[in-house]
Design a protein around this motif. Sequence first.
Motif, mmCIF file in Angstrom:
data_model
loop_
_atom_site.group_PDB
_atom_site.id
_atom_site.type_symbol
_atom_site.label_atom_id
_atom_site.label_comp_id
_atom_site.label_asym_id
_atom_site.label_seq_id
_atom_site.Cartn_x
_atom_site.Cartn_y
_atom_site.Cartn_z
ATOM 1 N N THR A 104 0.840 -1.192 0.000
ATOM 2 C CA THR A 104 0.000 0.000 0.000
ATOM 3 C C THR A 104 0.870 1.235 0.000
ATOM 4 N N GLN A 105 0.553 2.204 -0.871
ATOM 5 C CA GLN A 105 1.316 3.440 -0.962
ATOM 6 C C GLN A 105 0.882 4.385 0.150
ATOM 7 N N THR A 106 1.782 4.659 1.081
ATOM 8 C CA THR A 106 1.478 5.577 2.177
ATOM 9 C C THR A 106 2.606 6.585 2.300
ATOM 10 N N GLU A 107 2.344 7.666 2.966
ATOM 11 C CA GLU A 107 3.353 8.698 3.180
ATOM 12 C C GLU A 107 4.396 8.180 4.164
ATOM 13 N N ASP A 108 5.676 8.531 3.911
ATOM 14 C CA ASP A 108 6.750 8.097 4.798
ATOM 15 C C ASP A 108 6.481 8.554 6.223
ATOM 16 N N LYS A 109 6.750 7.674 7.170
ATOM 17 C CA LYS A 109 6.537 8.018 8.574
ATOM 18 C C LYS A 109 7.373 9.216 9.014
ATOM 19 N N PRO A 110 8.655 9.327 8.582
ATOM 20 C CA PRO A 110 9.419 10.518 8.978
ATOM 21 C C PRO A 110 8.782 11.815 8.496
ATOM 22 N N ASP A 111 8.231 11.838 7.271
ATOM 23 C CA ASP A 111 7.585 13.048 6.756
ATOM 24 C C ASP A 111 6.367 13.412 7.586
ATOM 25 N N VAL A 112 5.593 12.421 7.965
ATOM 26 C CA VAL A 112 4.420 12.664 8.804
ATOM 27 C C VAL A 112 4.843 13.221 10.152
ATOM 28 N N ALA A 113 5.890 12.635 10.717
ATOM 29 C CA ALA A 113 6.374 13.087 12.024
ATOM 30 C C ALA A 113 6.895 14.521 11.960
ATOM 31 N N VAL A 114 7.582 14.865 10.851
ATOM 32 C CA VAL A 114 8.105 16.224 10.691
ATOM 33 C C VAL A 114 6.959 17.227 10.613
ATOM 34 N N LYS A 115 5.953 16.929 9.802
ATOM 35 C CA LYS A 115 4.812 17.840 9.655
ATOM 36 C C LYS A 115 4.079 18.027 10.981
ATOM 37 N N LYS A 116 3.911 16.943 11.706
ATOM 38 C CA LYS A 116 3.226 17.011 12.999
ATOM 39 C C LYS A 116 4.022 17.851 13.990
ATOM 40 N N ALA A 117 5.343 17.638 14.024
ATOM 41 C CA ALA A 117 6.197 18.375 14.962
ATOM 42 C C ALA A 117 6.235 19.862 14.620
#
Length: 240
Positions: free
Chosen positions: A55-68
């Motif tokens: 499944t194509q999902t957004e990289d976890k590091p990118d999600v964490a960066v945006k959230k932070a």
Amino acid sequence: MKNILLIVAAVALCGLQVRIADAQGLPGGGMGGGGMGGRGQVPPGAGGMPDEPPTQTEDKPDVAVKKALKAANKALDKAKALEADAAATKDPDKKAKDMDRLSDQYNTALDAFTEALSHKSDLVEAWDQVGYIHLRQGAFREAIDDYNHTLALKPELMEAIEHRAEAYLAVDHLDEVKIAYMDLYNHSPDLAAQLMAAMQKWVAARQADSSTPHSADAEAFAKWVSDRDGIAKQTASLPH
């Protein structure tokens, strides 16, 4: 009778061979079991239903960066609002409460920006804002280091040059302050005027502080600030 017995034996042998051949086609190989030594195992994707694509999902590091970054900017906005309220109020109790909350918000923002940088170390925005927070907290050497990172990534960021110069001023790195002022004077007059005000404040405080010995460097810097202020005023009065 002998011929009949031979025929029956041949038929039985043939049936046994068929069962052995069928057994060798089972998953895992061998005769209906795991096989010997793992031989006969069916590789993934061989036979049966094909493997489903990931499944194509957004990289976890990118999600964490945006959230932070979202959390950091939210806390920083609150801190700036509290700082403005504390500066405007004349009520000492309210000022004290605002300053306590201000410190908490700055620390929250600092933690969140640091979290973002732990996932992506080349975030100009995060380095710049961490430098700003350290500057406001009086952690001047940390602010200089933060702004060094910022300007290594984006050398033309004039606001970072001005803020780093204020940090340099606080730790008496006067030559670096002069260099920064001239850079701002040539490229960003408004920020040069902001740094000039900070330099004049430093000079006034140093001259009024009887506990601090008047060094030759400080006196030379005070003269330089006065001369540059005069030049800036003359330049501002000229027609464009």
